[in-house]
Design a protein around this motif. Structure first.
Motif, PDB file in Angstrom:
ATOM      1  N   ALA A 268       0.717  -8.850  10.563  1.00 10.62           N
ATOM      2  CA  ALA A 268       1.475  -9.565   9.521  1.00 10.62           C
ATOM      3  C   ALA A 268       0.639  -9.693   8.249  1.00 10.62           C
ATOM      4  O   ALA A 268      -0.599  -9.790   8.308  1.00 10.62           O
ATOM      5  N   THR A 269       1.332  -9.704   7.111  1.00 12.50           N
ATOM      6  CA  THR A 269       0.607  -9.787   5.840  1.00 12.50           C
ATOM      7  C   THR A 269       0.698 -11.199   5.268  1.00 12.50           C
ATOM      8  O   THR A 269       0.008 -11.534   4.324  1.00 12.50           O
ATOM      9  N   GLN A 270       1.587 -12.004   5.841  1.00 11.37           N
ATOM     10  CA  GLN A 270       1.790 -13.341   5.283  1.00 11.37           C
ATOM     11  C   GLN A 270       1.853 -14.372   6.407  1.00 11.37           C
ATOM     12  O   GLN A 270       2.437 -14.104   7.468  1.00 11.37           O
ATOM     13  N   TYR A 271       1.286 -15.552   6.155  1.00  9.78           N
ATOM     14  CA  TYR A 271       1.321 -16.630   7.155  1.00  9.78           C
ATOM     15  C   TYR A 271       2.711 -17.258   7.220  1.00  9.78           C
ATOM     16  O   TYR A 271       3.360 -17.458   6.191  1.00  9.78           O
ATOM     17  N   SER A 272       3.178 -17.564   8.417  1.00  9.26           N
ATOM     18  CA  SER A 272       4.389 -18.372   8.570  1.00  9.26           C
ATOM     19  C   SER A 272       4.128 -19.409   9.649  1.00  9.26           C
ATOM     20  O   SER A 272       3.611 -19.077  10.724  1.00  9.26           O
ATOM     21  N   ARG A 273       4.504 -20.655   9.358  1.00  7.16           N
ATOM     22  CA  ARG A 273       4.276 -21.716  10.356  1.00  7.16           C
ATOM     23  C   ARG A 273       5.135 -21.501  11.607  1.00  7.16           C
ATOM     24  O   ARG A 273       4.931 -22.102  12.641  1.00  7.16           O
ATOM     25  N   TYR A 274       6.159 -20.619  11.502  1.00  8.25           N
ATOM     26  CA  TYR A 274       7.049 -20.364  12.645  1.00  8.25           C
ATOM     27  C   TYR A 274       6.572 -19.208  13.526  1.00  8.25           C
ATOM     28  O   TYR A 274       7.232 -18.833  14.479  1.00  8.25           O
ATOM     29  N   GLY A 275       5.453 -18.638  13.150  1.00 11.11           N
ATOM     30  CA  GLY A 275       4.997 -17.445  13.852  1.00 11.11           C
ATOM     31  C   GLY A 275       5.606 -16.214  13.193  1.00 11.11           C
ATOM     32  O   GLY A 275       6.276 -16.311  12.165  1.00 11.11           O
ATOM     33  N   THR A 276       5.387 -15.037  13.770  1.00  7.26           N
ATOM     34  CA  THR A 276       5.915 -13.811  13.143  1.00  7.26           C
ATOM     35  C   THR A 276       7.423 -13.725  13.363  1.00  7.26           C
ATOM     36  O   THR A 276       7.977 -14.403  14.238  1.00  7.26           O
ATOM     37  N   ASN A 277       8.070 -12.852  12.579  1.00  3.13           N
ATOM     38  CA  ASN A 277       9.510 -12.651  12.807  1.00  3.13           C
ATOM     39  C   ASN A 277       9.773 -11.422  13.685  1.00  3.13           C
ATOM     40  O   ASN A 277      10.878 -10.895  13.727  1.00  3.13           O
ATOM     41  N   VAL A 278       8.755 -10.982  14.397  1.00  6.32           N
ATOM     42  CA  VAL A 278       8.922  -9.834  15.317  1.00  6.32           C
ATOM     43  C   VAL A 278       9.543 -10.352  16.616  1.00  6.32           C
ATOM     44  O   VAL A 278       8.972 -11.230  17.278  1.00  6.32           O
ATOM     45  N   LEU A 279      10.698  -9.797  16.978  1.00  4.41           N
ATOM     46  CA  LEU A 279      11.355 -10.244  18.213  1.00  4.41           C
ATOM     47  C   LEU A 279      10.627  -9.685  19.431  1.00  4.41           C
ATOM     48  O   LEU A 279      10.467  -8.471  19.577  1.00  4.41           O
ATOM     49  N   LYS A 280      10.199 -10.604  20.281  1.00  2.89           N
ATOM     50  CA  LYS A 280       9.501 -10.208  21.516  1.00  2.89           C
ATOM     51  C   LYS A 280      10.438 -10.547  22.680  1.00  2.89           C
ATOM     52  O   LYS A 280      10.889 -11.685  22.795  1.00  2.89           O
ATOM     53  N   GLN A 281      10.745  -9.550  23.502  1.00  2.00           N
ATOM     54  CA  GLN A 281      11.720  -9.788  24.575  1.00  2.00           C
ATOM     55  C   GLN A 281      11.103  -9.520  25.947  1.00  2.00           C
ATOM     56  O   GLN A 281      10.389  -8.528  26.117  1.00  2.00           O
ATOM     57  N   ALA A 282      11.408 -10.401  26.888  1.00  2.00           N
ATOM     58  CA  ALA A 282      11.039 -10.146  28.289  1.00  2.00           C
ATOM     59  C   ALA A 282      12.321 -10.083  29.107  1.00  2.00           C
ATOM     60  O   ALA A 282      13.140 -11.011  29.051  1.00  2.00           O
TER      61      ALA A 282
END
Ligand SMILES: NC(=O)c1ccc[n+]([C@@H]2O[C@H](COP(=O)([O-])OP(=O)(O)OC[C@H]3O[C@@H](n4cnc5c(N)ncnc54)[C@H](OP(=O)(O)O)[C@@H]3O)[C@@H](O)[C@H]2O)c1
Length: 374
Positions: A268-282
């Motif tokens: 990631a290039t920018q900080y977000s307090r919510y974490g990344t916006n990459v969807l991680k699925q299990a």
């Protein structure tokens, strides 16, 4: 004269009194209707899902055997606390064996072309000498394929192809797989190599790491090793895997999602307090670890955990795609989707307590095959 194809059948029943009874009895398969055939079953694997139906939550350490040598019955107590979980099956004598293969010995009117064909079938009740079954539940195997080679042609191969389809449909480029030294795992390694899909394999012993590397797997991490976290981080950075097909569950699911978030945040290039916006699925498709699934909150907010079942996947998949997947299984049955067995046993042997204890270990490379004709 119409034959009703009598033979031995394996069934499992839990009584209201809290007793599991796994029986071998003689039954007639019946006369096939217009859309049916009768298969003389010659090979049926014992998959983890079959063990669940056969023995449920019974205490097998207290199992005993009754009946005769040809028609034995395994009896084991079901702990009272487990009875509510099996309430819907109490008193029902359930046919076991979710898949198998054999030779068509009788057909309904209009299906005569299938007579003598070697077929794989997917439907409960494969642990039987003769199984009457709908034509839609069988797969005609290529000439020269033996029932043993085709016994596991449907569940695990279609699961592997279903995983690849599910990953694609959800936009993932690479996959993480747990219990990767399983039969499913070895097929997935070969299928991913063919399709050019990067795969991160998670196992729990060093010998499994070596075995999968020898199969051509590039990324193999041992979840029991002290360096697991770093190894997984490296493999995720190299593959960009954002989906996991998880047969284990427990704490492992959350560890993998957390590691995926960590890998995504490195990019990631920018900080977000919510974490990344990459969807991680299990997609949790097995329950090898019976402990509750734990998700650490270091996973951010873009994640999902869902169950995954082959039969649901097939129901949500159009007929043309299903036909394409089945054709691939047929074409690659002796390569990508080849299965190996540790032992071939009879129906009567399948209920002997010491044999049950051996296959219930569910160890890598120790799958048993039932040949009901033995
Ligand atoms: N949802 C679906 O539609 C679907 C379809 C097909 C298969 N499955 C599931 O897929 C899984 C694999 O099936 P299979 O036929 O390929 O199995 P398999 O060949 O019998 O292998 C079982 C594997 O599970 C591992 N294992 C057992 N207990 C474990 C635990 N507590 N933690 C981690 N690993 C453990 C074993 O490794 P060790 O040698 O280290 O014990 C072995 O590699 C099963 O859970 C099965 O139920 C689900």
């Amino acid at each position: 004269m119409t034959q009703d194809w009598r033979g031995l059948v394996l069934r499992s029943c839990i009584t209201a009194a809290g007793e599991l009874r796994v029986t071998v009895t003689e039954e007639a398969a019946g006369v096939p209707a217009a859309d049916e055939v009768v298969v003389r079953v010659e090979a049926a694997p014992i998959n983890p899902t079959d063990m669940g139906l056969l023995f449920g939550p019974a205490d097998l350490t207290a199992a005993r055997l009754e009946g005769t040598a040809r028609q034995p019955m395994l009896i084991a107590p079901v702990p009272p606390a487990a009875m509510p979980f099996v309430a819907l099956r109490i008193g029902q004598s359930l046919p076991a064996g979710v898949e198998g293969a054999g030779v068509v010995v009788a057909t309904g009117p209009g299906q005569e072309a299938l007579l003598g064909k070697t077929v794989a079938m997917m439907s409960d009740g494969a642990y039987a000498q003769y199984r009457r079954i709908a034509v839609t539940s069988i797969l005609v195997l290529s000439d020269g394929t033996s029932p043993a080679d085709g016994a596991a042609a449907l569940v695990n191969p279609l699961t592997v192809l279903g995983m690849l389809e599910t990953a694609r449909r959800n936009g993932h480029k690479a996959i993480v797989h747990t219990a990767a030294a399983s039969s499913v795992g070895k097929m997935l390694i070969r299928a991913c190599r063919q399709d050019g899909v990067p795969l991160v394999n998670i196992v729990r012993r060093d010998d499994q790491v070596a075995e999968l590397r020898a199969l051509g797997a590039e990324h193999v991490c041992n979840s029991a090793a002290p360096e697991f976290r770093q190894d997984l981080a490296r493999a995720l950075a190299a593959t960009d895997a954002t989906v996991c097909f998880d047969a284990v569950g427990g704490a492992l699911t959350g560890r993998i999602l957390g590691a995926m978030e960590s890998a995504a945040s490195q990019r990631a290039t920018q900080y977000s307090r919510y974490g990344t916006n990459v969807l991680k699925q299990a997609f949790v498709y097995g329950a090898l670890d019976r402990a509750p699934i734990e998700i650490s909150r270091t996973v951010g907010l873009s994640w999902s955990v869902a169950g995954w079942l082959l039969f649901d996947f097939l129901q949500q998949t159009d007929a043309a795609t299903q036909a394409r997947l089945r054709q691939r299984v047929c074409d690659e049955l002796h390569t990508t989707f080849a299965s190996r067995y540790a032992a071939t046993i009879s129906l009567a042997e399948a209920v002997q307590p010491q044999t049950v204890a051996a296959y219930m270990e569910k160890r890598s490379g120790v799958k048993y095959l039932i040949n009901p004709q033995l």
